[in-house]
Design an enzyme around this catalytic site. Sequence first.
Site, PDB file in Angstrom:
ATOM      1  N   ASP A  63      -8.412 -12.571 145.834  1.00 61.96           N
ATOM      2  CA  ASP A  63      -7.636 -11.610 145.919  1.00 61.96           C
ATOM      3  C   ASP A  63      -8.238 -10.267 146.603  1.00 61.96           C
ATOM      4  OD1 ASP A  63      -5.387  -9.617 145.035  1.00 61.96           O
ATOM      5  OD2 ASP A  63      -6.855  -9.008 143.704  1.00 61.96           O
ATOM      6  N   ASP A  65      -6.937  -6.678 146.832  1.00 63.91           N
ATOM      7  CA  ASP A  65      -7.193  -5.108 145.990  1.00 63.91           C
ATOM      8  C   ASP A  65      -7.780  -5.129 145.046  1.00 63.91           C
ATOM      9  OD1 ASP A  65      -5.769  -4.571 148.349  1.00 63.91           O
ATOM     10  OD2 ASP A  65      -3.912  -4.357 147.212  1.00 63.91           O
TER      11      ASP A  65
END
Length: 310
Positions: A63, A65
């Site tokens: 991922d 963010d």
Amino acid sequence: MAALGWLTRHRRPATARSVLAGEASAEAARKTSAALETLERGTVATEPEFPVQGDVQAAAFFDLDNTVMQGAAIFHFGRGLYKRNFFQRRELARFAWQQAWFRLAGVEDPEHMQDARDSALSIVKGHRVSELMSIGEEIYDEYLADRIWPGTRALAQAHLDAGQKVWLVTAAPVETATIIARRLGLTGALGTVAESVDGVYTGKLVGEPLHGPAKAEAVRALAGAEGLDLDRCAAYSDSHNDIPMLSLVGHPYAINPDTKLRKHARSLEWRLRDYRTGRKAAKVGIPAAAGVGALAGGTAAAVALHRRRR
């Protein structure tokens, strides 16, 4: 000398039993040492190497963010577009507020994320993809390069060093994600796809944002196309929204986890890593006060810059 002689004369002679006790103790010590060495060798031999060197059926999915970088990439992308007069101060204030909330809460708010995506789509509508890619390179240098978590970057590099492919998986625009992946030396990126016709953005999405279950579906599809064994793959995220993706692989990691993900990861004995500073951040899963202060300073600087321009 007299004292030494007295000690020598009164020293108790070694009996057969004491000699036997000494020899038995020495032998037991040698056996214990050998057993410990064998146990240590066995532990090293039986503990699986990870990531496995040369395993071409394994890959890693990260991922973006708050996992690979501090904050949300789309918000910083918005800052860069504002600097280039793509939109007005009102939109900048909304971007700043959403980023502040994200940093303080440490979790994604679906309404904020949707609002940010809608804003970005309306802003880029009518612009050429090549133009936004070029600007994205500049924005990376201005806002993103210094926000990469070194710890997560090292995890990604370990997979690369083992000869495995490493992919970003994010709700951010695929163009932005691709730039970040390339700058970090990763294999590539899965991201939200904005529709374009003849190289010009239409202001619409292809499908839906790559968020939550959609990430898991993207990883599953890529694994099938690449011939990967998901049980041998790893996935890394900070958000409970990515539990579907993390649950797909054999090696899930919770990185800088929010409260819900931390609880879920502990219940399933997933591995956890926290690269945020401050005891409170490690305890409850929110960014440290220093990071919030830096954000406030950055927002104040943006407002001050705007006032000077006026």
